[in-house]
Design a protein around this motif. Sequence first.
Motif, PDB file in Angstrom:
ATOM      1  N   MET A 165       0.829  -1.203   0.000  1.00  0.00           N
ATOM      2  CA  MET A 165       0.000   0.000   0.000  1.00  0.00           C
ATOM      3  C   MET A 165       0.867   1.258   0.000  1.00  0.00           C
ATOM      4  N   VAL A 166       1.919   1.254   0.808  1.00  0.00           N
ATOM      5  CA  VAL A 166       2.802   2.417   0.895  1.00  0.00           C
ATOM      6  C   VAL A 166       3.461   2.701  -0.454  1.00  0.00           C
ATOM      7  N   ARG A 167       3.727   1.651  -1.218  1.00  0.00           N
ATOM      8  CA  ARG A 167       4.377   1.806  -2.523  1.00  0.00           C
ATOM      9  C   ARG A 167       3.403   2.251  -3.613  1.00  0.00           C
ATOM     10  N   ALA A 168       2.105   2.135  -3.363  1.00  0.00           N
ATOM     11  CA  ALA A 168       1.113   2.422  -4.403  1.00  0.00           C
ATOM     12  C   ALA A 168       1.114   3.907  -4.769  1.00  0.00           C
ATOM     13  N   PRO A 169       1.010   4.222  -6.067  1.00  0.00           N
ATOM     14  CA  PRO A 169       0.982   5.631  -6.482  1.00  0.00           C
ATOM     15  C   PRO A 169      -0.282   6.357  -6.061  1.00  0.00           C
ATOM     16  N   ASP A 170      -1.375   5.612  -5.881  1.00  0.00           N
ATOM     17  CA  ASP A 170      -2.642   6.232  -5.477  1.00  0.00           C
ATOM     18  C   ASP A 170      -3.273   5.393  -4.372  1.00  0.00           C
ATOM     19  N   LEU A 171      -3.432   5.985  -3.202  1.00  0.00           N
ATOM     20  CA  LEU A 171      -3.922   5.253  -2.032  1.00  0.00           C
ATOM     21  C   LEU A 171      -5.329   4.713  -2.238  1.00  0.00           C
ATOM     22  N   VAL A 175      -6.637   0.819  -2.148  1.00  0.00           N
ATOM     23  CA  VAL A 175      -7.584   0.374  -1.115  1.00  0.00           C
ATOM     24  C   VAL A 175      -8.829  -0.219  -1.738  1.00  0.00           C
ATOM     25  N   GLU A 176      -9.326   0.390  -2.797  1.00  0.00           N
ATOM     26  CA  GLU A 176     -10.512  -0.146  -3.463  1.00  0.00           C
ATOM     27  C   GLU A 176     -10.243  -1.546  -3.998  1.00  0.00           C
ATOM     28  N   ALA A 177      -9.121  -1.737  -4.665  1.00  0.00           N
ATOM     29  CA  ALA A 177      -8.819  -3.019  -5.302  1.00  0.00           C
ATOM     30  C   ALA A 177      -8.488  -4.106  -4.297  1.00  0.00           C
ATOM     31  N   ASN A 178      -7.830  -3.759  -3.209  1.00  0.00           N
ATOM     32  CA  ASN A 178      -7.314  -4.771  -2.284  1.00  0.00           C
ATOM     33  C   ASN A 178      -8.133  -4.954  -1.011  1.00  0.00           C
ATOM     34  N   LEU A 179      -9.083  -4.059  -0.767  1.00  0.00           N
ATOM     35  CA  LEU A 179      -9.828  -4.156   0.492  1.00  0.00           C
ATOM     36  C   LEU A 179     -11.329  -3.929   0.293  1.00  0.00           C
ATOM     37  N   LEU A 180     -11.698  -2.815  -0.270  1.00  0.00           N
ATOM     38  CA  LEU A 180     -13.112  -2.461  -0.349  1.00  0.00           C
ATOM     39  C   LEU A 180     -13.897  -3.393  -1.260  1.00  0.00           C
ATOM     40  N   ASP A 181     -13.366  -3.691  -2.447  1.00  0.00           N
ATOM     41  CA  ASP A 181     -14.098  -4.528  -3.399  1.00  0.00           C
ATOM     42  C   ASP A 181     -14.420  -5.893  -2.813  1.00  0.00           C
ATOM     43  N   GLN A 182     -13.493  -6.467  -2.063  1.00  0.00           N
ATOM     44  CA  GLN A 182     -13.711  -7.803  -1.488  1.00  0.00           C
ATOM     45  C   GLN A 182     -14.837  -7.800  -0.449  1.00  0.00           C
ATOM     46  N   GLU A 184     -17.365  -5.625  -0.590  1.00  0.00           N
ATOM     47  CA  GLU A 184     -18.502  -4.951  -1.230  1.00  0.00           C
ATOM     48  C   GLU A 184     -18.772  -3.603  -0.588  1.00  0.00           C
ATOM     49  N   LEU A 185     -17.691  -2.873  -0.335  1.00  0.00           N
ATOM     50  CA  LEU A 185     -17.777  -1.524   0.205  1.00  0.00           C
ATOM     51  C   LEU A 185     -17.328  -0.544  -0.877  1.00  0.00           C
ATOM     52  N   THR A 186     -17.781   0.687  -0.770  1.00  0.00           N
ATOM     53  CA  THR A 186     -17.357   1.727  -1.709  1.00  0.00           C
ATOM     54  C   THR A 186     -16.951   2.961  -0.918  1.00  0.00           C
ATOM     55  N   PRO A 187     -16.080   3.777  -1.481  1.00  0.00           N
ATOM     56  CA  PRO A 187     -15.694   5.011  -0.792  1.00  0.00           C
ATOM     57  C   PRO A 187     -16.820   6.032  -0.711  1.00  0.00           C
ATOM     58  N   ASP A 188     -17.951   5.759  -1.378  1.00  0.00           N
ATOM     59  CA  ASP A 188     -19.090   6.682  -1.305  1.00  0.00           C
ATOM     60  C   ASP A 188     -19.603   6.828   0.110  1.00  0.00           C
ATOM     61  N   GLY A 189     -19.395   5.772   0.916  1.00  0.00           N
ATOM     62  CA  GLY A 189     -19.866   5.822   2.297  1.00  0.00           C
ATOM     63  C   GLY A 189     -18.824   6.301   3.278  1.00  0.00           C
ATOM     64  N   PHE A 190     -17.688   6.786   2.783  1.00  0.00           N
ATOM     65  CA  PHE A 190     -16.626   7.255   3.667  1.00  0.00           C
ATOM     66  C   PHE A 190     -17.030   8.561   4.356  1.00  0.00           C
ATOM     67  N   ARG A 191     -16.633   8.689   5.593  1.00  0.00           N
ATOM     68  CA  ARG A 191     -16.916   9.883   6.375  1.00  0.00           C
ATOM     69  C   ARG A 191     -15.863  10.965   6.163  1.00  0.00           C
ATOM     70  N   ARG A 192     -14.634  10.550   5.806  1.00  0.00           N
ATOM     71  CA  ARG A 192     -13.540  11.496   5.586  1.00  0.00           C
ATOM     72  C   ARG A 192     -12.779  11.112   4.329  1.00  0.00           C
ATOM     73  N   ASP A 193     -12.106  12.081   3.747  1.00  0.00           N
ATOM     74  CA  ASP A 193     -11.249  11.804   2.606  1.00  0.00           C
ATOM     75  C   ASP A 193     -10.148  10.847   3.041  1.00  0.00           C
ATOM     76  N   ILE A 194      -9.927   9.789   2.275  1.00  0.00           N
ATOM     77  CA  ILE A 194      -8.981   8.754   2.693  1.00  0.00           C
ATOM     78  C   ILE A 194      -7.558   9.296   2.825  1.00  0.00           C
ATOM     79  N   ASP A 195      -7.219  10.303   2.049  1.00  0.00           N
ATOM     80  CA  ASP A 195      -5.874  10.869   2.123  1.00  0.00           C
ATOM     81  C   ASP A 195      -5.631  11.635   3.418  1.00  0.00           C
ATOM     82  N   LYS A 196      -6.698  11.918   4.157  1.00  0.00           N
ATOM     83  CA  LYS A 196      -6.563  12.649   5.412  1.00  0.00           C
ATOM     84  C   LYS A 196      -6.487  11.720   6.622  1.00  0.00           C
TER      85      LYS A 196
END
Length: 262
Positions: A165-171, A175-182, A184-196
Motif C-alpha cells: 500500500m505504501v508503494r502504491a501511487p494512489d492510495l 484500497v478499493e482493489a485490495n480491500l473495499l471490493d472484497q 462490497e464496500l465503496t468510498p461513497d460511504g466514507f466519512r472522511r477523505d482517505i488521504d486525510k
Amino acid sequence: MFGMGRSGTRMCANILNNSRDVELQGEIGGAVGSKMMAWLASVATQKQPPEPVRMYGLARAAFRDSTPSRPMVRSRARWFGHKTPRHERHFARYEAIFSDPSRQPHYVYCLRNPFHVWRSYRIMPWNKFKTVGAFLEAWIRSVQTYERMIHQAPGRIHLFNLDDMVRAPDLLTWVEANLLDQLELTPDGFRRDIDKLENSNSASNKLGLKPSPPPVSDMIQIAVDREAARMVRAYFPWMEDELARYEAQAPLHKRLFRFRAA
C-alpha cells in the motif's frame, strides 16, 4: 482483523471504520481477548447452541463490551467485528462462532515485512520479545497461520499488505482493489477523505520519534532464516536486493544457497 503487531492493523482499521457500513471495535487482546473467544466458542458449540441470529448478536455485544476503548455503535452497519493483532491464532474459534452459511465471516490479515516490523517492535516500551529470534519465530508462525487460513476459507481471507500500500501511487485506488471490493464496500460511504486518514498507532505518532534501524546482526539473522526469506520473496519481491545484501554479510556456514534448475 488481525496479523502480527506493528503491521498496519490500526491503519487498516481506520480505513474500514471510515465507512458507515462498518462497525469495527478496537483491540481485545491479552487474557480478555482469549477468554472472550473461548466463551463465545463454547456457547456456539454447546449441545443446543443458539440460533445464528442470536449467536451473532452475542458476539457483537461481546466485541462492544470487551473493547478497552470507547465502543463503536453503528446499528445499521453491514459488517461488525474487531481488530486485534495476533488473533489469527483463534481462527478455528471464529469459524465455530460465525457458522451461518449465508453469513460467513471474512478476515483481513495485515502483513508487513519482518525487518520493519522488528524495527518498530524494538522501540515500543511494551515489547516482550527479548531477542530477534523470539520475534522472528512469532512473525513466521503468524504468516504460516495466514497461509493455512487461505486454504481453509478460500475467498474469505483478504490481505492488507502495508508495504504494498505504501508503494502504491494512489492510495484510494489501492484500497478499493485490495480491500473495499472484497467486502462490497465503496468510498461513497466514507466519512472522511482517505488521504486525510493517519496511522495513529505508528511509532512516530506514539512515541514522537522515528525508530532507529536494528543492528545489522539482527537483519542478517532474519535474512538467513529459510522460512522468513521464502516469505519475504513471496510477499515483498521488491526487497530481493536488500535480502540478498544481508544474506551476503552472513557467515559462510549460515548463508542460504538457492539452486537453479538447469
